[in-house]
Design an enzyme around this catalytic site. Structure first.
Site, PDB file in Angstrom:
ATOM      1  N   ASP A  24       0.785  -1.250   0.000  1.00 42.27           N
ATOM      2  CA  ASP A  24       0.000   0.000   0.000  1.00 42.27           C
ATOM      3  C   ASP A  24       0.813   1.294   0.000  1.00 42.27           C
ATOM      4  O   ASP A  24       0.434   2.262   0.685  1.00 42.27           O
ATOM      5  CB  ASP A  24      -0.965   0.008   1.196  1.00 42.27           C
ATOM      6  N   GLU A  72      -4.583  -0.846  -1.417  1.00 41.13           N
ATOM      7  CA  GLU A  72      -5.896  -0.919  -0.758  1.00 41.13           C
ATOM      8  C   GLU A  72      -6.860  -0.018  -1.520  1.00 41.13           C
ATOM      9  O   GLU A  72      -6.526   1.139  -1.816  1.00 41.13           O
ATOM     10  CB  GLU A  72      -5.814  -0.447   0.701  1.00 41.13           C
ATOM     11  N   LYS A 126      -6.553  -4.972  -3.122  1.00 41.58           N
ATOM     12  CA  LYS A 126      -7.208  -5.596  -1.967  1.00 41.58           C
ATOM     13  C   LYS A 126      -8.233  -4.639  -1.363  1.00 41.58           C
ATOM     14  O   LYS A 126      -7.946  -3.451  -1.184  1.00 41.58           O
ATOM     15  CB  LYS A 126      -6.175  -6.021  -0.927  1.00 41.58           C
ATOM     16  N   VAL A 154       3.084   0.285   4.247  1.00 40.86           N
ATOM     17  CA  VAL A 154       2.351   1.055   5.261  1.00 40.86           C
ATOM     18  C   VAL A 154       0.921   0.517   5.390  1.00 40.86           C
ATOM     19  O   VAL A 154       0.394  -0.051   4.448  1.00 40.86           O
ATOM     20  CB  VAL A 154       2.315   2.548   4.864  1.00 40.86           C
ATOM     21  N   THR A 155       0.310   0.761   6.553  1.00 37.61           N
ATOM     22  CA  THR A 155       0.936   1.235   7.763  1.00 37.61           C
ATOM     23  C   THR A 155       1.291   0.042   8.661  1.00 37.61           C
ATOM     24  O   THR A 155       0.640  -0.999   8.601  1.00 37.61           O
ATOM     25  CB  THR A 155       0.014   2.194   8.557  1.00 37.61           C
ATOM     26  N   CYS A 159      -2.228  -2.410   7.871  1.00 38.38           N
ATOM     27  CA  CYS A 159      -2.157  -3.353   6.737  1.00 38.38           C
ATOM     28  C   CYS A 159      -0.932  -4.260   6.795  1.00 38.38           C
ATOM     29  O   CYS A 159      -0.997  -5.416   6.386  1.00 38.38           O
ATOM     30  CB  CYS A 159      -2.247  -2.597   5.420  1.00 38.38           C
ATOM     31  N   GLN A 199       8.095 -12.695  22.158  1.00 33.07           N
ATOM     32  CA  GLN A 199       7.739 -14.095  22.460  1.00 33.07           C
ATOM     33  C   GLN A 199       8.367 -15.078  21.471  1.00 33.07           C
ATOM     34  O   GLN A 199       7.699 -15.966  20.939  1.00 33.07           O
ATOM     35  CB  GLN A 199       6.218 -14.271  22.471  1.00 33.07           C
TER      36      GLN A 199
HETATM   37  C1  C5J Z   1      -3.174   0.667   5.467  1.00 30.53           C
HETATM   38  C2  C5J Z   1      -4.919   1.937   6.530  1.00 30.53           C
HETATM   39  N1  C5J Z   1      -2.651   0.430   4.289  1.00 30.53           N
HETATM   40  N2  C5J Z   1      -4.151   2.304   7.554  1.00 30.53           N
HETATM   41  N3  C5J Z   1      -4.409   1.251   5.494  1.00 30.53           N
HETATM   42  O1  C5J Z   1      -2.576   0.423   6.496  1.00 30.53           O
HETATM   43  O2  C5J Z   1      -6.092   2.218   6.492  1.00 30.53           O
END
Ligand code: C5J
Length: 218
Positions: A24, A72, A126, A154-155, A159, A199
């Site tokens: 993304d 996205e 996606k 990101v982020t 995602c 962990q």
């Molecule tokens: C992603 C979001 N790509 N933060 N989207 O992390 O909405």
């Protein structure tokens, strides 16, 4: 097999079964004046990943290992956007600085100029946060015999995390590159990375990109 210094243990991989996932890196999230910034976010927190990502892509493209980019977003009629997502993201589909926000085909939905995919690289669209939900990512990876993923983008806590958790459950070993993932929130960046490697590496490994670049350039 190449080995990268990573947390919690060194990460071993081979050139035949490892792919790079770039999540993304879209204008809507990263460009000043865009959607991400309009929500009050500091896009500089994401943009610091661009330099390291450019260097990583350059090194990775000199190998035979695949690169998969994700974006996205949604169809223009929003038929693939669950009402629950739209309710908390009412700007999706509305006009923004760079076209309709998070809509396929719009300027803002595409990947930033610095990291544009090459023709031979796969782009997975996606509708969700995770890269497996409602996509053909699993088929793409299976076709190429991929067992390990180097994850960037990101982020970090949204995602990237969702994708790495899903990938781990599906049996992939994931290495997340700390300097190539970004969050608008420094505290989430830090905690998000710690959660992955905690962990005993509960769902992955964490390393810095120069360590990986050194290994793949050998
Ligand atoms: C992603 C979001 N790509 N933060 N989207 O992390 O909405």
């Amino acid at each position: 097999m190449p080995i990268v210094d990573a947390q919690p243990t060194p990460f071993e991989f081979d050139l035949d079964t490892t792919a790079l996932l770039v999540i993304d890196m879209q204008r809507d999230f990263l460009l000043p004046g865009g959607f991400g910034e309009s929500l009050g976010n500091d896009v500089a927190q994401l943009r610091r990943t661009i330099g390291p990502m450019k260097r990583l892509l350059e090194a990775w493209r000199a190998t035979s290992m695949p690169i998969i980019h994700t974006r996205e977003g949604h169809k223009p009629d929003l038929s693939d956007c669950p009402p629950a997502k739209l309710k908390r993201g009412p700007m999706i589909g509305q006009p923004g600085t760079f076209g309709k926000i998070l809509i396929q085909g719009e300027y803002g939905h595409d990947i930033i100029d610095e990291l544009q995919p090459l023709e031979n690289e796969v782009v997975v669209d996606k509708p969700g946060k995770g890269a497996f939900y409602a996509t053909d990512l699993e088929e793409v990876l299976t076709k190429d015999g991929i067992k390990r993923l180097v994850v960037t983008g990101v982020t970090t806590e949204v995602c990237v995390h969702t994708t790495v958790r899903e990938a781990n459950d599906r049996g992939y070993e994931c290495l997340v590159l700390a300097d190539c993932v970004g969050s608008y929130f420094p505290e989430f960046q830090q905690a998000g990375l710690r959660m992955i490697a905690a962990q005993g590496g509960i769902f992955g490994w964490v390393a810095e990109s120069p360590a990986l670049i050194e290994e793949i350039a050998r």
